[in-house]
Design a protein around this motif. Structure first.
Motif, PDB file in Angstrom:
ATOM      1  N   VAL A 123     -46.736  48.937  25.705  1.00  0.00           N
ATOM      2  CA  VAL A 123     -45.862  47.823  25.353  1.00  0.00           C
ATOM      3  C   VAL A 123     -45.199  47.352  26.639  1.00  0.00           C
ATOM      4  CG1 VAL A 123     -44.021  49.428  24.672  1.00  0.00           C
ATOM      5  CG2 VAL A 123     -43.911  47.075  23.910  1.00  0.00           C
ATOM      6  N   MET A 124     -45.206  46.043  26.858  1.00  0.00           N
ATOM      7  CA  MET A 124     -44.650  45.487  28.087  1.00  0.00           C
ATOM      8  C   MET A 124     -43.149  45.280  27.927  1.00  0.00           C
ATOM      9  SD  MET A 124     -47.382  45.543  29.706  1.00  0.00           S
ATOM     10  CE  MET A 124     -46.621  44.996  31.234  1.00  0.00           C
ATOM     11  N   GLY A 125     -42.415  45.613  28.991  1.00  0.00           N
ATOM     12  CA  GLY A 125     -40.969  45.429  28.947  1.00  0.00           C
ATOM     13  C   GLY A 125     -40.297  46.165  30.084  1.00  0.00           C
ATOM     14  N   ASP A 126     -39.017  45.946  30.222  1.00  0.00           N
ATOM     15  CA  ASP A 126     -38.221  46.552  31.285  1.00  0.00           C
ATOM     16  C   ASP A 126     -37.127  47.409  30.658  1.00  0.00           C
ATOM     17  OD1 ASP A 126     -36.526  47.136  33.427  1.00  0.00           O
ATOM     18  OD2 ASP A 126     -36.822  45.186  34.369  1.00  0.00           O
ATOM     19  N   ALA A 127     -37.039  48.668  31.081  1.00  0.00           N
ATOM     20  CA  ALA A 127     -36.038  49.581  30.514  1.00  0.00           C
ATOM     21  C   ALA A 127     -34.612  49.116  30.784  1.00  0.00           C
ATOM     22  CB  ALA A 127     -36.243  50.989  31.066  1.00  0.00           C
ATOM     23  N   THR A 179     -32.066  45.726  27.299  1.00  0.00           N
ATOM     24  CA  THR A 179     -31.814  46.376  26.004  1.00  0.00           C
ATOM     25  C   THR A 179     -32.761  45.903  24.919  1.00  0.00           C
ATOM     26  OG1 THR A 179     -29.479  46.456  26.600  1.00  0.00           O
ATOM     27  CG2 THR A 179     -30.008  46.912  24.326  1.00  0.00           C
ATOM     28  N   SER A 180     -33.011  44.604  24.846  1.00  0.00           N
ATOM     29  CA  SER A 180     -33.865  44.075  23.769  1.00  0.00           C
ATOM     30  C   SER A 180     -35.319  44.528  23.937  1.00  0.00           C
ATOM     31  CB  SER A 180     -33.775  42.547  23.697  1.00  0.00           C
ATOM     32  OG  SER A 180     -34.138  41.968  24.923  1.00  0.00           O
ATOM     33  N   ASP A 181     -35.793  44.656  25.186  1.00  0.00           N
ATOM     34  CA  ASP A 181     -37.154  45.165  25.424  1.00  0.00           C
ATOM     35  C   ASP A 181     -37.285  46.596  24.913  1.00  0.00           C
ATOM     36  OD1 ASP A 181     -37.794  42.808  26.674  1.00  0.00           O
ATOM     37  OD2 ASP A 181     -38.066  43.647  28.679  1.00  0.00           O
ATOM     38  N   VAL A 182     -36.270  47.397  25.206  1.00  0.00           N
ATOM     39  CA  VAL A 182     -36.304  48.809  24.809  1.00  0.00           C
ATOM     40  C   VAL A 182     -36.242  48.943  23.288  1.00  0.00           C
ATOM     41  CG1 VAL A 182     -35.057  51.004  24.920  1.00  0.00           C
ATOM     42  CG2 VAL A 182     -35.320  49.623  26.981  1.00  0.00           C
ATOM     43  N   GLU A 183     -35.375  48.181  22.646  1.00  0.00           N
ATOM     44  CA  GLU A 183     -35.263  48.251  21.179  1.00  0.00           C
ATOM     45  C   GLU A 183     -36.550  47.790  20.509  1.00  0.00           C
ATOM     46  OE1 GLU A 183     -31.727  46.485  19.610  1.00  0.00           O
ATOM     47  OE2 GLU A 183     -30.491  48.157  20.354  1.00  0.00           O
ATOM     48  N   ARG A 184     -37.141  46.732  21.052  1.00  0.00           N
ATOM     49  CA  ARG A 184     -38.407  46.225  20.488  1.00  0.00           C
ATOM     50  C   ARG A 184     -39.494  47.299  20.598  1.00  0.00           C
ATOM     51  NH1 ARG A 184     -42.187  43.959  23.408  1.00  0.00           N
ATOM     52  NH2 ARG A 184     -40.728  43.484  25.101  1.00  0.00           N
TER      53      ARG A 184
END
Length: 228
Positions: A52-56, A59-64
């Protein structure tokens, strides 16, 4: 750990995190991992990791990622920055993961930090301590935040890291005075063993190769993971 839900790994693009993801896949565990770049994601995707793509730091990337459709039973994070990084994920990134894990009700949270954090500061040679101090302070903040979160946790503090293949000589100890080196692949195996070890619950442990412990240190007791 159940075979139907996922182990979530943060920091899997390199180093110990990547070794953990590969080791879990080899044990037929389902792994979901957070990546900032497609290049890093593709390498592990080929091994069977759900990426899953995102940045730690977001916050919203991590929750998603953690509160998505796939049930997450445990979170393992090796997130960490270099002393030269402007923005270091050691506290903020791990805090975001801990907060999301609380919301998801995960069974276990394993945080990989470093010898030199918290009470293991006494084990660090002064020169190394001076160089790493900015990062170690953030790692200690992450440790404290996890301990106060209400989650079932294990904190692993590896010694100096080497990139050679696993030796099988990795050990854990609750004694914060002990320091030495260890291969990243051996840290990964110890971390994965802690997933199913009830003895490791609510423990802060140093990870070392028993043949690479610095000379002149006090006698210490190896931590027993029990049935895992």
């Amino acid at each position: 750990m159940s075979s139907t839900s996922y182990i979530f790994v943060a920091g899997a693009s390199r180093g110990v995190g990547q070794e953990i993801a590969k080791y879990l896949i080899a044990q037929d565990m389902k792994v979901k991992a957070l990546f900032r770049t497609e290049i890093a994601a593709k390498e592990l995707e080929a091994t069977g990791v759900l990426t899953v793509m995102g940045d730690a730091l977001n916050t919203s990337d991590v929750e998603r990622a953690i509160l998505g459709d796939e049930p997450i039973q445990a979170v393992i994070t090796t997130l960490g920055g270099l002393p030269t990084n402007d923005v270091k994920p050691d506290f903020i990134g791990n805090k975001n993961l801990i907060d999301a894990a609380v919301k998801a009700g995960v069974q276990k949270f394993i945080l990989v930090t470093s010898i030199g954090a918290g009470d293991s500061v006494i084990a660090m040679p002064p020169q190394a301590l001076e160089a790493l101090k900015p990062v170690l302070i953030l790692k200690e903040q992450a440790e404290q935040y996890l301990m106060n979160s209400g989650l079932n946790y294990t904190i692993i503090r590896p010694g100096g890291l080497k990139s050679e293949p696993a030796t099988g000589n990795g050990i854990l100890t609750a004694d914060p005075r002990i320091v030495g080196s260890i291969h990243r692949a051996d840290v990964a195996q110890l971390v994965c063993r802690c997933l199913n070890s009830t003895n490791a619950n609510h423990q802060v442990l140093s990870a070392l190769d028993k043949n690479m412990i610095y000379p002149g240190l006090p006698e210490f007791v190896e931590f027993d993971l029990g049935n895992w």
